[in-house]
Design a protein around this motif. Structure first.
Motif, PDB file in Angstrom:
ATOM      1  N   GLU A  39      12.890  27.456  47.866  1.00  0.00           N
ATOM      2  CA  GLU A  39      13.686  26.247  47.711  1.00  0.00           C
ATOM      3  C   GLU A  39      14.840  26.274  48.702  1.00  0.00           C
ATOM      4  O   GLU A  39      15.266  27.332  49.149  1.00  0.00           O
ATOM      5  CB  GLU A  39      14.206  26.104  46.287  1.00  0.00           C
ATOM      6  N   ALA A  40      15.283  25.083  49.043  1.00  0.00           N
ATOM      7  CA  ALA A  40      16.430  24.924  49.931  1.00  0.00           C
ATOM      8  C   ALA A  40      17.393  23.946  49.270  1.00  0.00           C
ATOM      9  O   ALA A  40      16.960  23.019  48.582  1.00  0.00           O
ATOM     10  CB  ALA A  40      15.989  24.401  51.289  1.00  0.00           C
ATOM     11  N   GLU A  41      18.691  24.166  49.472  1.00  0.00           N
ATOM     12  CA  GLU A  41      19.719  23.282  48.928  1.00  0.00           C
ATOM     13  C   GLU A  41      20.767  23.007  49.995  1.00  0.00           C
ATOM     14  O   GLU A  41      21.151  23.910  50.737  1.00  0.00           O
ATOM     15  CB  GLU A  41      20.424  23.922  47.732  1.00  0.00           C
ATOM     16  N   PHE A  42      21.202  21.760  50.040  1.00  0.00           N
ATOM     17  CA  PHE A  42      22.302  21.366  50.913  1.00  0.00           C
ATOM     18  C   PHE A  42      23.318  20.651  50.041  1.00  0.00           C
ATOM     19  O   PHE A  42      22.984  19.688  49.350  1.00  0.00           O
ATOM     20  CB  PHE A  42      21.803  20.446  52.030  1.00  0.00           C
ATOM     21  N   GLU A  53      21.572  26.548  51.855  1.00  0.00           N
ATOM     22  CA  GLU A  53      21.009  27.807  51.399  1.00  0.00           C
ATOM     23  C   GLU A  53      19.494  27.672  51.240  1.00  0.00           C
ATOM     24  O   GLU A  53      19.010  26.650  50.762  1.00  0.00           O
ATOM     25  CB  GLU A  53      21.648  28.165  50.052  1.00  0.00           C
ATOM     26  N   THR A  54      18.772  28.705  51.651  1.00  0.00           N
ATOM     27  CA  THR A  54      17.315  28.735  51.497  1.00  0.00           C
ATOM     28  C   THR A  54      16.911  30.097  50.958  1.00  0.00           C
ATOM     29  O   THR A  54      17.425  31.121  51.398  1.00  0.00           O
ATOM     30  CB  THR A  54      16.605  28.480  52.838  1.00  0.00           C
ATOM     31  N   GLU A  55      15.980  30.074  50.005  1.00  0.00           N
ATOM     32  CA  GLU A  55      15.479  31.307  49.404  1.00  0.00           C
ATOM     33  C   GLU A  55      13.963  31.213  49.260  1.00  0.00           C
ATOM     34  O   GLU A  55      13.438  30.185  48.841  1.00  0.00           O
ATOM     35  CB  GLU A  55      16.113  31.497  48.028  1.00  0.00           C
ATOM     36  N   VAL A  56      13.274  32.293  49.620  1.00  0.00           N
ATOM     37  CA  VAL A  56      11.817  32.376  49.493  1.00  0.00           C
ATOM     38  C   VAL A  56      11.489  33.588  48.638  1.00  0.00           C
ATOM     39  O   VAL A  56      11.947  34.696  48.917  1.00  0.00           O
ATOM     40  CB  VAL A  56      11.137  32.509  50.875  1.00  0.00           C
ATOM     41  N   ASP A  57      10.704  33.373  47.580  1.00  0.00           N
ATOM     42  CA  ASP A  57      10.253  34.455  46.706  1.00  0.00           C
ATOM     43  C   ASP A  57       8.818  34.811  47.067  1.00  0.00           C
ATOM     44  O   ASP A  57       7.959  33.939  47.172  1.00  0.00           O
ATOM     45  CB  ASP A  57      10.309  34.022  45.243  1.00  0.00           C
ATOM     46  N   GLY A  88      18.883  33.078  53.091  1.00  0.00           N
ATOM     47  CA  GLY A  88      19.926  32.855  54.070  1.00  0.00           C
ATOM     48  C   GLY A  88      20.865  31.764  53.592  1.00  0.00           C
ATOM     49  O   GLY A  88      20.497  30.927  52.772  1.00  0.00           O
ATOM     50  N   LYS A  89      22.088  31.788  54.122  1.00  0.00           N
ATOM     51  CA  LYS A  89      23.091  30.798  53.733  1.00  0.00           C
ATOM     52  C   LYS A  89      23.986  30.502  54.917  1.00  0.00           C
ATOM     53  O   LYS A  89      24.393  31.410  55.634  1.00  0.00           O
ATOM     54  CB  LYS A  89      23.918  31.335  52.560  1.00  0.00           C
TER      55      LYS A  89
END
Length: 129
Positions: A39-42, A53-57, A88-89
């Protein structure tokens, strides 16, 4: 106790966080059944600051690996691999630069080398619709 709290706040220069004015989210789906999701959030704030921010599981015991986030065909950010996730952020508070500003409906891709492994599209969070 209040005097001590005031002293600690002055020591650390704690400021209340500004109010969030908008949030976009992208659910990142794996391409070709790869064992990962993300997911990614702005987020933007009333003082003009922003965070991305982006996170990959990684699933099924797959080790995390370095990845790169792309928007509008441009590399935006590298994701650091740790254990079973890569993340990453970027933040304007730290002086980071975001070369493409996410917008509602904008596609986002996560690549391993030149291969797209996850893709999604930014949508406005329901709280800010």
């Amino acid at each position: 106790l209040m005097t001590m709290l005031s002293w600690l706040k002055s020591l650390f220069k704690i400021k209340p966080l500004p109010r969030k004015t908008m949030e976009l989210q992208a659910n990142l789906q794996a391409i070709g059944g790869l064992p990962m999701q993300g997911e990614a959030e702005f987020e933007t704030y009333e003082n003009g600051e922003w965070e991305f921010e982006t996170e990959v599981d990684f699933r099924n015991g797959s080790p995390a690996e370095p990845l790169t986030v792309y928007m509008k065909g441009r590399p935006i950010m590298s994701l650091r691999a740790e254990y079973d996730e890569s993340e990453g952020k970027l933040s304007s508070r730290r002086g980071d630069i975001l070369s493409v500003t996410p917008e509602e409906g904008m596609p986002i891709e996560v690549k391993r080398g030149g291969e797209t492994v996850l893709a999604g599209q930014f949508e406005r969070h329901p709280k800010f619709a």
